[in-house]
Write an enzyme that holds these catalytic residues in place. Structure first.
Site, PDB file in Angstrom:
ATOM      1  N   PRO A   2      22.981   1.490  20.851  1.00 45.48           N
ATOM      2  CA  PRO A   2      22.457   0.917  19.784  1.00 45.48           C
ATOM      3  C   PRO A   2      22.893  -0.425  19.197  1.00 45.48           C
ATOM      4  O   PRO A   2      24.118  -0.444  18.505  1.00 45.48           O
ATOM      5  CB  PRO A   2      23.026   2.070  18.501  1.00 45.48           C
ATOM      6  CG  PRO A   2      23.885   2.786  19.182  1.00 45.48           C
ATOM      7  CD  PRO A   2      24.049   2.591  20.833  1.00 45.48           C
ATOM      8  N   GLU A   3      22.557  -1.357  19.691  1.00 46.09           N
ATOM      9  CA  GLU A   3      22.736  -2.583  18.953  1.00 46.09           C
ATOM     10  C   GLU A   3      21.484  -3.027  18.219  1.00 46.09           C
ATOM     11  O   GLU A   3      20.508  -2.223  18.273  1.00 46.09           O
ATOM     12  CB  GLU A   3      23.170  -3.884  19.972  1.00 46.09           C
ATOM     13  CG  GLU A   3      24.570  -3.557  20.678  1.00 46.09           C
ATOM     14  CD  GLU A   3      25.035  -4.705  21.545  1.00 46.09           C
ATOM     15  OE1 GLU A   3      24.883  -5.990  21.239  1.00 46.09           O
ATOM     16  OE2 GLU A   3      25.767  -4.500  22.559  1.00 46.09           O
ATOM     17  N   LYS A  52      21.859  -2.932  12.785  1.00 47.13           N
ATOM     18  CA  LYS A  52      21.849  -1.745  13.340  1.00 47.13           C
ATOM     19  C   LYS A  52      21.442  -0.735  12.517  1.00 47.13           C
ATOM     20  O   LYS A  52      21.694   0.502  12.662  1.00 47.13           O
ATOM     21  CB  LYS A  52      23.305  -1.715  13.835  1.00 47.13           C
ATOM     22  CG  LYS A  52      23.728  -2.822  14.608  1.00 47.13           C
ATOM     23  CD  LYS A  52      25.295  -2.468  15.043  1.00 47.13           C
ATOM     24  CE  LYS A  52      25.740  -3.777  15.968  1.00 47.13           C
ATOM     25  NZ  LYS A  52      27.105  -3.743  16.039  1.00 47.13           N
ATOM     26  N   ARG A 265      37.173  -4.136  19.782  1.00 41.20           N
ATOM     27  CA  ARG A 265      36.549  -3.729  21.079  1.00 41.20           C
ATOM     28  C   ARG A 265      36.848  -4.338  22.060  1.00 41.20           C
ATOM     29  O   ARG A 265      37.384  -5.481  22.401  1.00 41.20           O
ATOM     30  CB  ARG A 265      35.286  -4.126  20.574  1.00 41.20           C
ATOM     31  CG  ARG A 265      34.363  -3.803  19.306  1.00 41.20           C
ATOM     32  CD  ARG A 265      34.680  -2.430  18.908  1.00 41.20           C
ATOM     33  NE  ARG A 265      33.683  -1.711  19.942  1.00 41.20           N
ATOM     34  CZ  ARG A 265      32.297  -1.600  19.581  1.00 41.20           C
ATOM     35  NH1 ARG A 265      31.716  -2.396  18.886  1.00 41.20           N
ATOM     36  NH2 ARG A 265      31.589  -0.877  20.706  1.00 41.20           N
TER      37      ARG A 265
END
Length: 276
Positions: A2-3, A52, A265
């Site tokens: 999911p981007e 998103k 991240r």
DNA sequence: GGCTTATGCGCAG
DNA sequence: TGCGCCTAAGCCA
């Protein structure tokens, strides 16, 4: 996966498949049962993606809001739909198709005000016609934060995730550690334009494709199911479609990829192509 | 078949 | 700052 491109791909499909229909809605896996009861029998007016996030505008004034998080999945079925499998938080049955929302990080019903509040938190979505690049570019050009952290900030640009961050910075020959205010304005502009391009390609194919040209037709001999359900296309291994993300060496120059952490991240970048 | 990893984000502390 | 969520692909055997 999911981007932003994923959400746009799905919400476009959901609009085509369910808008205007009276929906049968349930929550086989529990916590959303009250919301599903409210939704049951409602008509979908419009399904839209923003960054998103997914939104379903229903008659009766309610808005379904969901976010897939890291694990969330969407599955579609022809009718008659099979028994629910996994953590199906939301099942929607329309005239001739059904949809399962599985394991989302967020699934809730909002009022119009609640919807507006979520929208206010989000920055410019490169996939939307109403995006104003100048607002996003102004934020990037003012921040002292590393550009690699700012690009992940959904309040700046809504829809970029960890893969696109790595690939966009590679395409810009830019070190992820460069403070935003040190990035030349023309470079910021080119990053925005490339974001629009790459997210559009991703939304069209429902895959992140960065290396190589986009084509009008199917990519790499992809098989297309005329009913519109997802098929297993032959796109080749993901690592061959990316320059640096999760690669051992840079696809362009073979230099070992530097793996670090930025913006909470894992960051991948080529120290040669993206020298400071 | 099992194990590892992850394209995200909110919350407890 | 670090954890929890809870699915599925990728990798190994």
């Amino acid at each position: 996966m999911p981007e932003g491109h994923t959400l746009h791909h799905h919400l476009d499909k959901q609009h085509r498949w369910f808008a205007g229909q009276v929906l049968r809605v349930s929550s086989p896996q529990g916590p959303f049962a009250p919301g599903a009861a409210v939704m049951n029998g409602a008509t979908l007016k419009r399904a839209e993606a923003y960054g998103k996030h997914g939104f379903w505008h229903l008659d009766r004034g309610a808005v379904l809001h969901y976010h897939l998080g890291l694990y969330g999945r969407l599955r579609y079925h022809p009718r008659p739909e099979p028994e629910p499998r996994g953590a199906v938080r939301l099942r929607v049955v329309g005239d001739d198709r059904a949809m399962d929302l599985i394991g989302p990080t967020k699934c809730e019903l909002l009022s119009r005000d609640g919807y507006a509040a979520v929208r206010r938190r989000l920055g410019q979505d490169p996939l939307r016609d109403d995006a104003d690049p100048q607002i996003a570019l102004a934020k990037l050009s003012r921040t002292r934060r590393p550009i690699g952290a700012a690009l992940l900030d959904q309040a700046v640009i809504a829809g970029i995730g960890n893969v696109y961050r790595a690939e966009l910075l590679f395409c810009a020959n830019l070190s992820p550690h460069t403070p935003g205010h040190d990035v030349p304005p023309e470079v910021l502009s080119s990053i925005w334009r490339n974001t629009v391009t790459l997210l559009r390609i991703g939304a069209k194919h429902n895959r992140i494709l960065v290396v190589g040209e986009d084509t009008e037709g199917p990519v790499g001999g992809e098989q297309v199911d005329p009913r519109g359900f997802e098929t297993r296309g032959r796109y080749g291994p993901k690592r061959d479609r990316l320059w640096v993300y999760k690669r051992r060496v840079c696809k362009l120059c073979d230099t070992p990829i530097v793996v670090s952490e930025l913006g909470q991240r894992t960051l991948y970048h080529c120290p040669r192509c993206q020298a400071a």
